[in-house]
Structure formats: structure tokens, C-alpha cells
Design a protein around this motif. Structure first.
Motif, mmCIF file in Angstrom:
data_model
loop_
_atom_site.group_PDB
_atom_site.id
_atom_site.type_symbol
_atom_site.label_atom_id
_atom_site.label_comp_id
_atom_site.label_asym_id
_atom_site.label_seq_id
_atom_site.Cartn_x
_atom_site.Cartn_y
_atom_site.Cartn_z
ATOM 1 N N MET A 1 0.835 -1.180 0.000
ATOM 2 C CA MET A 1 0.000 0.000 0.000
ATOM 3 C C MET A 1 0.881 1.245 0.000
ATOM 4 O O MET A 1 2.001 1.218 0.475
ATOM 5 N N LEU A 2 0.358 2.318 -0.497
ATOM 6 C CA LEU A 2 1.104 3.571 -0.525
ATOM 7 C C LEU A 2 1.230 4.146 0.878
ATOM 8 O O LEU A 2 0.288 4.122 1.654
ATOM 9 N N LYS A 3 2.405 4.668 1.175
ATOM 10 C CA LYS A 3 2.636 5.249 2.496
ATOM 11 C C LYS A 3 2.871 6.732 2.350
ATOM 12 O O LYS A 3 3.552 7.173 1.442
ATOM 13 N N GLY A 4 2.293 7.497 3.248
ATOM 14 C CA GLY A 4 2.466 8.937 3.228
ATOM 15 C C GLY A 4 1.123 9.636 3.277
ATOM 16 O O GLY A 4 0.064 9.012 3.187
ATOM 17 N N THR A 5 1.190 10.928 3.409
ATOM 18 C CA THR A 5 -0.036 11.715 3.435
ATOM 19 C C THR A 5 -0.548 11.908 2.014
ATOM 20 O O THR A 5 0.206 11.769 1.049
ATOM 21 N N PHE A 6 -1.807 12.245 1.927
ATOM 22 C CA PHE A 6 -2.373 12.502 0.608
ATOM 23 C C PHE A 6 -1.633 13.639 -0.074
ATOM 24 O O PHE A 6 -1.292 13.561 -1.252
ATOM 25 N N LYS A 7 -1.392 14.706 0.688
ATOM 26 C CA LYS A 7 -0.726 15.885 0.125
ATOM 27 C C LYS A 7 0.643 15.524 -0.451
ATOM 28 O O LYS A 7 0.980 15.923 -1.566
ATOM 29 N N GLY A 8 1.419 14.760 0.284
ATOM 30 C CA GLY A 8 2.740 14.361 -0.191
ATOM 31 C C GLY A 8 2.673 13.483 -1.430
ATOM 32 O O GLY A 8 3.410 13.686 -2.398
ATOM 33 N N LEU A 9 1.788 12.501 -1.402
ATOM 34 C CA LEU A 9 1.645 11.601 -2.551
ATOM 35 C C LEU A 9 1.110 12.343 -3.774
ATOM 36 O O LEU A 9 1.549 12.102 -4.899
ATOM 37 N N TRP A 10 0.140 13.235 -3.551
ATOM 38 C CA TRP A 10 -0.443 13.994 -4.662
ATOM 39 C C TRP A 10 0.608 14.893 -5.308
ATOM 40 O O TRP A 10 0.698 14.987 -6.524
ATOM 41 N N ASN A 11 1.407 15.553 -4.475
ATOM 42 C CA ASN A 11 2.446 16.431 -5.011
ATOM 43 C C ASN A 11 3.496 15.648 -5.794
ATOM 44 O O ASN A 11 3.961 16.105 -6.844
ATOM 45 N N LYS A 12 3.855 14.464 -5.314
ATOM 46 C CA LYS A 12 4.809 13.618 -6.053
ATOM 47 C C LYS A 12 4.213 13.197 -7.396
ATOM 48 O O LYS A 12 4.889 13.225 -8.421
ATOM 49 N N ALA A 13 2.951 12.790 -7.380
ATOM 50 C CA ALA A 13 2.298 12.366 -8.624
ATOM 51 C C ALA A 13 2.231 13.513 -9.627
ATOM 52 O O ALA A 13 2.525 13.334 -10.812
ATOM 53 N N ILE A 14 1.857 14.693 -9.149
ATOM 54 C CA ILE A 14 1.756 15.852 -10.037
ATOM 55 C C ILE A 14 3.138 16.225 -10.571
ATOM 56 O O ILE A 14 3.294 16.574 -11.741
ATOM 57 N N PHE A 15 4.173 16.130 -9.735
ATOM 58 C CA PHE A 15 5.530 16.450 -10.173
ATOM 59 C C PHE A 15 5.963 15.517 -11.304
ATOM 60 O O PHE A 15 6.460 15.968 -12.342
ATOM 61 N N PHE A 16 5.777 14.213 -11.129
ATOM 62 C CA PHE A 16 6.208 13.270 -12.154
ATOM 63 C C PHE A 16 5.335 13.334 -13.406
ATOM 64 O O PHE A 16 5.841 13.272 -14.525
ATOM 65 N N MET A 17 4.031 13.494 -13.221
ATOM 66 C CA MET A 17 3.156 13.637 -14.387
ATOM 67 C C MET A 17 3.407 14.968 -15.088
ATOM 68 O O MET A 17 3.304 15.071 -16.307
ATOM 69 N N GLY A 18 3.751 15.991 -14.299
ATOM 70 C CA GLY A 18 4.076 17.292 -14.877
ATOM 71 C C GLY A 18 5.272 17.206 -15.801
ATOM 72 O O GLY A 18 5.318 17.865 -16.840
ATOM 73 N N ALA A 19 6.245 16.386 -15.429
ATOM 74 C CA ALA A 19 7.418 16.198 -16.296
ATOM 75 C C ALA A 19 7.010 15.554 -17.623
ATOM 76 O O ALA A 19 7.480 15.965 -18.695
ATOM 77 N N LEU A 20 6.130 14.580 -17.552
ATOM 78 C CA LEU A 20 5.649 13.942 -18.788
ATOM 79 C C LEU A 20 4.811 14.913 -19.615
ATOM 80 O O LEU A 20 4.904 14.935 -20.841
ATOM 81 N N TRP A 21 3.962 15.710 -18.938
ATOM 82 C CA TRP A 21 3.191 16.729 -19.643
ATOM 83 C C TRP A 21 4.113 17.726 -20.332
ATOM 84 O O TRP A 21 3.849 18.173 -21.439
ATOM 85 N N PHE A 22 5.201 18.113 -19.650
ATOM 86 C CA PHE A 22 6.138 19.062 -20.219
ATOM 87 C C PHE A 22 6.735 18.517 -21.513
ATOM 88 O O PHE A 22 6.865 19.256 -22.499
ATOM 89 N N ILE A 23 7.066 17.240 -21.527
ATOM 90 C CA ILE A 23 7.605 16.627 -22.750
ATOM 91 C C ILE A 23 6.571 16.676 -23.868
ATOM 92 O O ILE A 23 6.888 17.032 -25.007
ATOM 93 N N LEU A 24 5.329 16.329 -23.553
ATOM 94 C CA LEU A 24 4.262 16.369 -24.551
ATOM 95 C C LEU A 24 4.041 17.785 -25.069
ATOM 96 O O LEU A 24 3.920 18.009 -26.283
ATOM 97 N N VAL A 25 3.995 18.752 -24.160
ATOM 98 C CA VAL A 25 3.793 20.150 -24.550
ATOM 99 C C VAL A 25 4.945 20.622 -25.432
ATOM 100 O O VAL A 25 4.733 21.289 -26.439
ATOM 101 N N TYR A 26 6.164 20.249 -25.064
ATOM 102 C CA TYR A 26 7.313 20.634 -25.881
ATOM 103 C C TYR A 26 7.226 20.031 -27.284
ATOM 104 O O TYR A 26 7.522 20.705 -28.272
ATOM 105 N N MET A 27 6.815 18.781 -27.367
ATOM 106 C CA MET A 27 6.692 18.134 -28.683
ATOM 107 C C MET A 27 5.656 18.855 -29.543
ATOM 108 O O MET A 27 5.873 19.060 -30.735
#
Length: 72
Positions: free
Chosen positions: A1-27
């Protein structure tokens, strides 16, 4: 199971997905499809607004979930 607070996990998810979005936007940006300055401005406005909406909606969903759990 995932460990951590919602805020911490959400911010990590947004950070990593944001990197993928940035690549798509750049393309898309580099593809030559956005010809005019207005096209580029509208594209960036929609992308940034959408990204911020997704980020904020996570906290809204968490808030609604906590209220629902407290009501039981």
C-alpha cells in the motif's frame, strides 16, 4: 500500500506527471502546428489552466472525501 499523506503523494504524482506533460507540450510546441503568437498563447493558457485545475481538484476531492468519512 502507498505510504504517506495525501498531500505528499499527490504532489509527487503531479511532479512526475508534470514532467511527462512538459515533454508532450514541448513536442507539440516544437512541431510547427502553432503558427501564430495567438496560437501559442492560447495553447499555453489552456495547458497551464488545465494543469492547475487537475492539481487543485485533487485537494478538492480529498476535502470532500474527508467530509464524507467524518459524516459516517
Amino acid at each position: 500500500m502507498l505510504k504517506g499523506t495525501f498531500k505528499g503523494l499527490w504532489n509527487k504524482a503531479i511532479f512526475f506527471m508534470g514532467a511527462l506533460w512538459f515533454i508532450l507540450v514541448y513536442m507539440i510546441w516544437d512541431s510547427g502546428q502553432l503558427v501564430t503568437a495567438a496560437d501559442r498563447w492560447i495553447f499555453m493558457t489552456v495547458v497551464l489552466a488545465g494543469f492547475l485545475l487537475v492539481y487543485v481538484s485533487g485537494f478538492l476531492i480529498e476535502s470532500l472525501h474527508r467530509k464524507k468519512q467524518a459524516g459516517k
